[in-house]
Design a protein around this motif. Structure first.
Motif, PDB file in Angstrom:
ATOM      1  N   ASN A   1      37.250  47.416  34.046  1.00  0.00           N
ATOM      2  CA  ASN A   1      38.353  47.180  33.108  1.00  0.00           C
ATOM      3  C   ASN A   1      39.531  46.503  33.811  1.00  0.00           C
ATOM      4  O   ASN A   1      40.115  45.557  33.281  1.00  0.00           O
ATOM      5  N   VAL A   2      39.887  46.977  34.986  1.00  0.00           N
ATOM      6  CA  VAL A   2      41.028  46.431  35.723  1.00  0.00           C
ATOM      7  C   VAL A   2      40.766  44.989  36.141  1.00  0.00           C
ATOM      8  O   VAL A   2      41.632  44.126  35.991  1.00  0.00           O
ATOM      9  N   LEU A   3      39.573  44.742  36.656  1.00  0.00           N
ATOM     10  CA  LEU A   3      39.263  43.421  37.178  1.00  0.00           C
ATOM     11  C   LEU A   3      38.817  42.441  36.100  1.00  0.00           C
ATOM     12  O   LEU A   3      38.831  41.235  36.308  1.00  0.00           O
ATOM     13  N   GLY A   4      38.404  42.978  34.963  1.00  0.00           N
ATOM     14  CA  GLY A   4      38.001  42.132  33.850  1.00  0.00           C
ATOM     15  C   GLY A   4      36.650  41.460  34.027  1.00  0.00           C
ATOM     16  O   GLY A   4      36.370  40.474  33.367  1.00  0.00           O
ATOM     17  N   VAL A   5      35.841  41.992  34.939  1.00  0.00           N
ATOM     18  CA  VAL A   5      34.511  41.422  35.163  1.00  0.00           C
ATOM     19  C   VAL A   5      33.489  42.532  35.372  1.00  0.00           C
ATOM     20  O   VAL A   5      33.829  43.637  35.770  1.00  0.00           O
ATOM     21  N   ASP A   6      32.240  42.198  35.102  1.00  0.00           N
ATOM     22  CA  ASP A   6      31.132  43.107  35.358  1.00  0.00           C
ATOM     23  C   ASP A   6      30.503  42.675  36.672  1.00  0.00           C
ATOM     24  O   ASP A   6      29.830  41.647  36.732  1.00  0.00           O
ATOM     25  N   LEU A   7      30.763  43.434  37.717  1.00  0.00           N
ATOM     26  CA  LEU A   7      30.300  43.048  39.048  1.00  0.00           C
ATOM     27  C   LEU A   7      28.930  43.631  39.362  1.00  0.00           C
ATOM     28  O   LEU A   7      28.574  44.694  38.846  1.00  0.00           O
ATOM     29  N   PRO A   8      28.180  42.977  40.235  1.00  0.00           N
ATOM     30  CA  PRO A   8      26.904  43.546  40.696  1.00  0.00           C
ATOM     31  C   PRO A   8      27.150  44.889  41.394  1.00  0.00           C
ATOM     32  O   PRO A   8      28.220  45.106  41.979  1.00  0.00           O
ATOM     33  N   ASP A   9      26.172  45.768  41.330  1.00  0.00           N
ATOM     34  CA  ASP A   9      26.329  47.122  41.870  1.00  0.00           C
ATOM     35  C   ASP A   9      26.775  47.142  43.329  1.00  0.00           C
ATOM     36  O   ASP A   9      27.639  47.941  43.697  1.00  0.00           O
ATOM     37  N   ASP A  10      26.208  46.288  44.169  1.00  0.00           N
ATOM     38  CA  ASP A  10      26.579  46.321  45.581  1.00  0.00           C
ATOM     39  C   ASP A  10      28.046  45.942  45.792  1.00  0.00           C
ATOM     40  O   ASP A  10      28.739  46.534  46.616  1.00  0.00           O
ATOM     41  N   ILE A  11      28.533  45.001  45.015  1.00  0.00           N
ATOM     42  CA  ILE A  11      29.944  44.592  45.130  1.00  0.00           C
ATOM     43  C   ILE A  11      30.862  45.669  44.563  1.00  0.00           C
ATOM     44  O   ILE A  11      31.849  46.042  45.196  1.00  0.00           O
ATOM     45  N   ILE A  12      30.555  46.168  43.374  1.00  0.00           N
ATOM     46  CA  ILE A  12      31.429  47.163  42.739  1.00  0.00           C
ATOM     47  C   ILE A  12      31.514  48.423  43.595  1.00  0.00           C
ATOM     48  O   ILE A  12      32.574  49.031  43.706  1.00  0.00           O
ATOM     49  N   ASN A  13      30.424  48.805  44.236  1.00  0.00           N
ATOM     50  CA  ASN A  13      30.453  49.990  45.099  1.00  0.00           C
ATOM     51  C   ASN A  13      31.346  49.769  46.316  1.00  0.00           C
ATOM     52  O   ASN A  13      32.046  50.684  46.735  1.00  0.00           O
ATOM     53  N   GLN A  14      31.354  48.568  46.855  1.00  0.00           N
ATOM     54  CA  GLN A  14      32.258  48.241  47.972  1.00  0.00           C
ATOM     55  C   GLN A  14      33.714  48.337  47.510  1.00  0.00           C
ATOM     56  O   GLN A  14      34.581  48.871  48.220  1.00  0.00           O
ATOM     57  N   VAL A  15      33.980  47.823  46.325  1.00  0.00           N
ATOM     58  CA  VAL A  15      35.344  47.855  45.791  1.00  0.00           C
ATOM     59  C   VAL A  15      35.767  49.299  45.515  1.00  0.00           C
ATOM     60  O   VAL A  15      36.884  49.699  45.855  1.00  0.00           O
ATOM     61  N   VAL A  16      34.878  50.099  44.920  1.00  0.00           N
ATOM     62  CA  VAL A  16      35.190  51.515  44.649  1.00  0.00           C
ATOM     63  C   VAL A  16      35.558  52.221  45.949  1.00  0.00           C
ATOM     64  O   VAL A  16      36.570  52.917  46.024  1.00  0.00           O
TER      65      VAL A  16
END
Length: 66
Positions: A34-49
């Protein structure tokens, strides 16, 4: 995509918004999308989390020391 840039952007928005903070605690992936406004691949989103969690934890520790 620059993961560090996304982490910085997310931390900035989450720290300013209590409802986003609560959403991040309950569902960090959904909150970040929601914050980034994009649906990221799991490996990327997990790094960001993980980066956002580390930054938020560091902020809380520095606040308590001050």
């Amino acid at each position: 995509m620059d993961v560090k840039e996304q982490i910085t952007k997310a931390v900035d928005k989450i720290t300013k918004d209590k409802s986003l903070q609560e959403q991040f605690k309950k569902d960090p992936v959904k909150a970040l999308e929601n914050v980034l406004g994009v649906d990221l691949p799991d490996d990327i989103i997990n790094q960001v989390v993980q980066g956002v969690k580390a930054s938020l934890t560091a902020d809380k520790i520095s606040d308590s020391v001050d």
